[in-house]
Design an enzyme around this catalytic site. Structure first.
Site, short mmCIF file in Angstrom:
data_model
loop_
_atom_site.label_atom_id
_atom_site.label_comp_id
_atom_site.label_asym_id
_atom_site.label_seq_id
_atom_site.Cartn_x
_atom_site.Cartn_y
_atom_site.Cartn_z
N ASN A 8 5.57 53.47 38.47
CA ASN A 8 5.80 55.00 38.72
C ASN A 8 4.38 55.66 38.76
O ASN A 8 4.02 55.55 37.30
CB ASN A 8 6.64 55.40 37.61
CG ASN A 8 6.81 56.91 37.57
OD1 ASN A 8 6.57 57.39 38.56
ND2 ASN A 8 7.55 57.23 36.36
N TRP A 9 3.96 55.88 39.70
CA TRP A 9 2.60 56.56 39.78
C TRP A 9 2.54 58.11 39.19
O TRP A 9 1.49 58.83 38.90
CB TRP A 9 2.13 56.55 41.10
CG TRP A 9 1.55 55.36 41.86
CD1 TRP A 9 1.77 53.93 41.12
CD2 TRP A 9 0.91 55.18 43.03
NE1 TRP A 9 1.08 53.19 41.77
CE2 TRP A 9 0.64 53.70 43.07
CE3 TRP A 9 0.79 56.01 44.23
CZ2 TRP A 9 0.20 53.13 44.15
CZ3 TRP A 9 0.10 55.41 45.23
CH2 TRP A 9 -0.31 53.94 45.21
N LYS A 10 3.95 58.82 39.05
CA LYS A 10 4.02 59.96 38.64
C LYS A 10 3.36 60.79 39.66
O LYS A 10 3.25 60.79 40.87
CB LYS A 10 3.74 60.21 37.11
CG LYS A 10 4.14 59.10 36.33
CD LYS A 10 3.94 59.42 34.89
CE LYS A 10 4.61 58.16 34.27
NZ LYS A 10 4.79 58.51 32.67
N HIS A 93 14.17 60.07 34.82
CA HIS A 93 13.26 59.70 34.21
C HIS A 93 13.19 60.87 33.08
O HIS A 93 13.38 62.01 33.39
CB HIS A 93 11.81 59.86 35.14
CG HIS A 93 10.76 59.22 34.40
ND1 HIS A 93 9.98 59.96 33.50
CD2 HIS A 93 10.28 57.85 34.24
CE1 HIS A 93 9.17 59.23 32.92
NE2 HIS A 93 9.28 58.07 33.33
N GLU A 95 10.80 62.55 31.81
CA GLU A 95 9.96 63.65 32.08
C GLU A 95 10.60 64.71 32.83
O GLU A 95 10.37 65.81 32.63
CB GLU A 95 8.57 63.14 32.96
CG GLU A 95 7.50 62.49 31.79
CD GLU A 95 6.74 61.41 32.56
OE1 GLU A 95 6.53 61.49 33.51
OE2 GLU A 95 6.17 60.76 31.59
N GLU A 167 13.99 53.27 28.50
CA GLU A 167 12.73 53.73 28.26
C GLU A 167 12.67 54.62 26.94
O GLU A 167 13.09 56.00 27.29
CB GLU A 167 12.31 54.59 29.45
CG GLU A 167 11.93 53.81 30.58
CD GLU A 167 10.88 54.48 31.55
OE1 GLU A 167 9.72 53.59 31.75
OE2 GLU A 167 11.14 55.61 32.13
N GLY A 173 3.85 56.34 27.64
CA GLY A 173 2.70 56.97 27.75
C GLY A 173 1.82 57.22 26.32
O GLY A 173 0.77 57.86 26.14
N SER A 213 4.66 52.03 27.82
CA SER A 213 3.44 51.68 27.35
C SER A 213 3.45 49.87 27.46
O SER A 213 2.84 49.19 27.01
CB SER A 213 3.18 51.68 25.94
OG SER A 213 3.14 53.25 25.70
N GLY A 234 4.25 52.64 33.87
CA GLY A 234 3.58 53.96 34.38
C GLY A 234 2.08 53.94 34.56
O GLY A 234 1.45 53.40 35.39
C1 PEP Z 1 6.96 55.73 32.59
O1 PEP Z 1 6.82 56.89 32.57
O2 PEP Z 1 8.15 55.36 33.20
C2 PEP Z 1 6.21 54.67 31.76
C3 PEP Z 1 6.83 53.66 31.28
O3 PEP Z 1 5.26 55.11 31.45
P1 PEP Z 1 3.93 54.27 30.66
O4 PEP Z 1 3.99 52.77 31.27
O5 PEP Z 1 2.80 54.94 30.97
O6 PEP Z 1 4.38 54.46 29.27
#
Ligand code: PEP
Length: 253
Positions: A8-10, A93, A95, A167, A173, A213, A234
């Protein structure tokens, strides 16, 4: 079951040139990797500009709208995603739940249209730090799942290959991943709820991913130790070196 790794590049990177560079590095790095399905989810704008070879990797979107066409300014339909080469779409998601105020009802509508149009949804669920602290993780997961899957048939789920990403919001993050042991408890709850809504047989066919993470060092432990069938990544997916290490670690497992 082939592990599914979703990047997921966001809202990154900031230009098409950088997106192409990143995509091509990832593509090159995973070219000879077997036994893992990789999906890259860039921002909408880049989707049709990134060329995959034999679905290595697959393309996915970070969101979709619940209507199929019409006066919905700024939104993207399932058909547009398919036309841009997408096979997968992330839905719900944390976010989007947080910043765009997406509700379980909206997520349910997005899931329905995605399944109808035969895109594979990756449904994200997870508890916040506060909810975890209050011992509410199981209840939150159960509620999110029940509402998201309300009035969705087993047939549609199997047909379009739903995946669920656990998640924990507090792990996204932050660099503080949920331990495989704790994550496994949530995986068991998710399987149980799916078995209850549908049946055990169907629950076995749904890939449950861990996200929060994940990096090259801890990736394999979620597959090996906790029995997840994939990962949602992410930050680490924006670093081609780290992401390729991560994919290779899972492919060895
Ligand atoms: C995500 O946003 O789905 C995610 C898992 O981010 P990160 O790997 O940066 O924690």
């Amino acid at each position: 079951m082939k592990p599914l790794i979703v990047a997921n590049w966001k809202m990154n990177p900031q230009s098409l040139t950088e997106a192409k560079q990143l995509f091509n590095s990832l593509k090159k790095g995973i070219k000879n990797v077997k036994n893992v399905e990789v999906v890259i989810c860039p921002p909408f704008l880049y989707l049709s500009q990134l060329q995959t070879t034999n679905y290595k990797p697959h393309l996915g979107a970070q969101d979709v709208f619940w209507e199929e066409k019409g006066a919905f300014t700024g939104e993207i339909s399932p058909k547009m995603l398919k036309d841009s080469g997408c096979k997968y779409v992330i839905i719900g998601h944390s976010e989007r739940r947080r910043y765009l105020k997406e509700t379980d009802e909206m997520i349910n509508k997005k899931l329905k249209v995605t399944l109808k149009r035969k895109l594979s949804p990756i449904l994200c669920i997870g508890e916040t730090r506060k909810e975890r602290g209050q011992g509410k993780t199981q209840t939150i997961l159960k509620n999110q799942l029940k509402k998201a899957l309300s009035k969705i048939s087993a047939f549609n789920i199997q047909n379009s290959k739903l995946a669920i990403a656990y998640e924990p919001v507090w792990a996204i993050g932050t660099g503080k991943a949920c331990s495989p042991r704790e994550a496994k408890k949530s995986l068991d709850v998710i399987k149980k709820v799916i078995s209850k809504i549908y049946d055990k047989k169907l629950a076995k066919t749904i890939k449950i991913l861990y996200g929060g993470s994940v990096n090259g060092k801890n990736a394999a432990s979620y597959i090996f130790e906790a029995n997840f069938q994939g990962l949602l990544v992410g930050g680490a997916s924006l670093d081609p070196r780290e992401f390729v290490i991560l994919v290779k670690a899972v492919s060895r497992s």
